[in-house]
Design an enzyme around this catalytic site. Structure first.
Site, short mmCIF file in Angstrom:
data_model
loop_
_atom_site.label_atom_id
_atom_site.label_comp_id
_atom_site.label_asym_id
_atom_site.label_seq_id
_atom_site.Cartn_x
_atom_site.Cartn_y
_atom_site.Cartn_z
N ASP A 37 -2.86 -9.95 -2.61
CA ASP A 37 -3.47 -8.65 -2.40
C ASP A 37 -4.95 -8.76 -2.76
O ASP A 37 -5.40 -9.80 -3.29
CB ASP A 37 -2.80 -7.58 -3.27
CG ASP A 37 -2.86 -6.20 -2.65
OD1 ASP A 37 -1.86 -5.72 -2.10
OD2 ASP A 37 -3.96 -5.58 -2.70
N ASP A 60 -7.85 -11.73 0.47
CA ASP A 60 -8.36 -10.75 1.42
C ASP A 60 -8.06 -11.32 2.79
O ASP A 60 -8.67 -12.31 3.22
CB ASP A 60 -9.86 -10.57 1.23
CG ASP A 60 -10.45 -9.52 2.18
OD1 ASP A 60 -9.79 -9.17 3.18
OD2 ASP A 60 -11.58 -9.06 1.92
N VAL A 61 -7.11 -10.72 3.50
CA VAL A 61 -6.62 -11.31 4.76
C VAL A 61 -7.69 -11.36 5.84
O VAL A 61 -7.53 -12.09 6.83
CB VAL A 61 -5.38 -10.55 5.28
CG1 VAL A 61 -4.22 -10.65 4.31
CG2 VAL A 61 -5.71 -9.09 5.61
N ASN A 87 1.98 -8.33 5.92
CA ASN A 87 2.13 -6.90 5.68
C ASN A 87 0.80 -6.18 5.48
O ASN A 87 0.68 -5.00 5.81
CB ASN A 87 3.02 -6.67 4.45
CG ASN A 87 2.95 -5.25 3.94
OD1 ASN A 87 3.50 -4.32 4.54
ND2 ASN A 87 2.25 -5.05 2.83
N TYR A 158 -6.38 2.18 14.86
CA TYR A 158 -5.15 1.75 14.18
C TYR A 158 -4.07 1.43 15.21
O TYR A 158 -3.41 0.39 15.14
CB TYR A 158 -4.66 2.84 13.23
CG TYR A 158 -3.38 2.51 12.52
CD1 TYR A 158 -3.36 1.59 11.47
CD2 TYR A 158 -2.18 3.12 12.89
CE1 TYR A 158 -2.17 1.28 10.82
CE2 TYR A 158 -1.00 2.82 12.24
CZ TYR A 158 -1.01 1.90 11.20
OH TYR A 158 0.18 1.60 10.56
N LYS A 162 -2.31 -2.28 15.94
CA LYS A 162 -0.88 -2.52 15.80
C LYS A 162 -0.26 -2.99 17.11
O LYS A 162 0.71 -3.75 17.12
CB LYS A 162 -0.18 -1.26 15.28
CG LYS A 162 -0.54 -0.92 13.83
CD LYS A 162 -0.16 -2.05 12.88
CE LYS A 162 -0.42 -1.70 11.42
NZ LYS A 162 0.01 -2.76 10.48
N ILE A 193 7.12 5.99 7.11
CA ILE A 193 7.59 5.45 5.84
C ILE A 193 6.69 5.98 4.73
O ILE A 193 5.46 5.84 4.80
CB ILE A 193 7.57 3.91 5.84
CG1 ILE A 193 8.30 3.35 7.07
CG2 ILE A 193 8.17 3.38 4.55
CD1 ILE A 193 9.76 3.67 7.14
N THR A 195 4.65 5.79 2.04
CA THR A 195 3.90 4.80 1.26
C THR A 195 2.53 5.39 0.92
O THR A 195 2.14 6.44 1.44
CB THR A 195 3.70 3.50 2.05
OG1 THR A 195 2.74 3.76 3.11
CG2 THR A 195 5.01 3.00 2.64
#
Length: 267
Positions: A37, A60-61, A87, A158, A162, A193, A195
């Protein structure tokens, strides 16, 4: 229990939400789990709570150099990678200034969302393919979204990101099969979901509860999902139980995409 025994798994964005649930469940099922993360403090807290089967590494992806670094660390410490759960991702609402609609979108916001969500996943897949060639069975699980299957007028970047994850998953799956690699790649498409990603949308207190009820009313199963609902889907795709499943997409959305206005009638 122990459906992932003797497997090494990397979960990105594991400090909270779906990533945390995946990391916890994978550890319970016998995997050695590497949590990553950008929130090192919370990530290390979760790692400590999981216990001896968990390890934390900063990632950091969106940064290529950090993928190179974590790949080297995994190879040195564990010798291979069996599972990657891509994720980590952002909606942009809390991280960029917007706006996000197709007519007025802010270009730096658009670019940031795609950098994290799309480039991060692509670099993760690339790293995993190299690391998984020593594994008996490798599994890459990419977190897309129901938003990758339908248009979202108020969150165009977004939704676009995706959708790109959905498509890239299939390219990776076919490439690995073409090369004769024992690596599968599938995507999960969560719906509503509950979150922390929803915090900026739901508000607080009574307003939050009212917003949740309103969202649930449009879901066929009449409730928002929980992070563990997605974690169990990831568990199936990560395990050898799904050894003949690649290039597919698994909806975890309470029935939303089964049809428009598909909510059941009250008895």
């Amino acid at each position: 229990m122990h459906r992932l025994e003797n497997k090494v798994a990397l979960v990105t964005g594991a400090a909270k939400g779906i990533g945390r649930a995946v990391a916890e469940l994978f550890a319970q099922e016998g995997a050695t789990v590497i949590l990553s993360d950008i929130d090192d403090t919370q990530g290390q807290v979760v790692c400590s709570e999981i216990g001896g089967a968990a390890h934390y590494m900063h990632l950091d992806v969106a940064e290529e150099s950090q993928w190179d670094s974590i790949s080297s660390s995994i190879e040195q410490q564990f010798g291979r990678l069996d599972i990657l759960v891509n994720n980590a991702g952002i909606t942009g609402f809390m991280e960029t200034e917007g706006p996000f609609d197709p007519e007025n979108f802010n270009l730096p916001s658009w670019q940031k969302i795609h950098q994290v969500n799309v480039e991060g996943v692509a670099m993760g897949c690339r790293a995993a393919i190299k690391l998984m060639q020593q594994a008996a069975h490798g599994s890459i699980v990419n977190l897309s979204s129901r938003s990758g299957n339908v248009g979202i007028p108020g969150a165009a970047a977004y939704a676009s990101s995706k959708a790109a994850i959905r498509n890239h998953t299939k390219s990776v799956a076919l490439y690995c099969a073409q090369q004769g690699y024992r690596i599968r790649c599938n995507s999960i498409h969560p719906g509503a979901i509950l979150t922390p990603l929803w915090d900026s949308i739901l508000g607080q207190g009574a307003e939050r509860e009212e917003a949740i009820e309103k969202i649930a009313a449009d879901i066929p199963l009449r409730t928002m999902g929980e992070p563990m609902d997605v974690a169990y889907a990831a568990l199936y795709l990560a395990s050898d139980e799904s050894k003949y499943v690649t290039g597919t997409e698994l909806m975890v959305d309470g029935g939303i995409l089964a049809g428009s206005t598909a909510s059941p009638k009250k008895k």
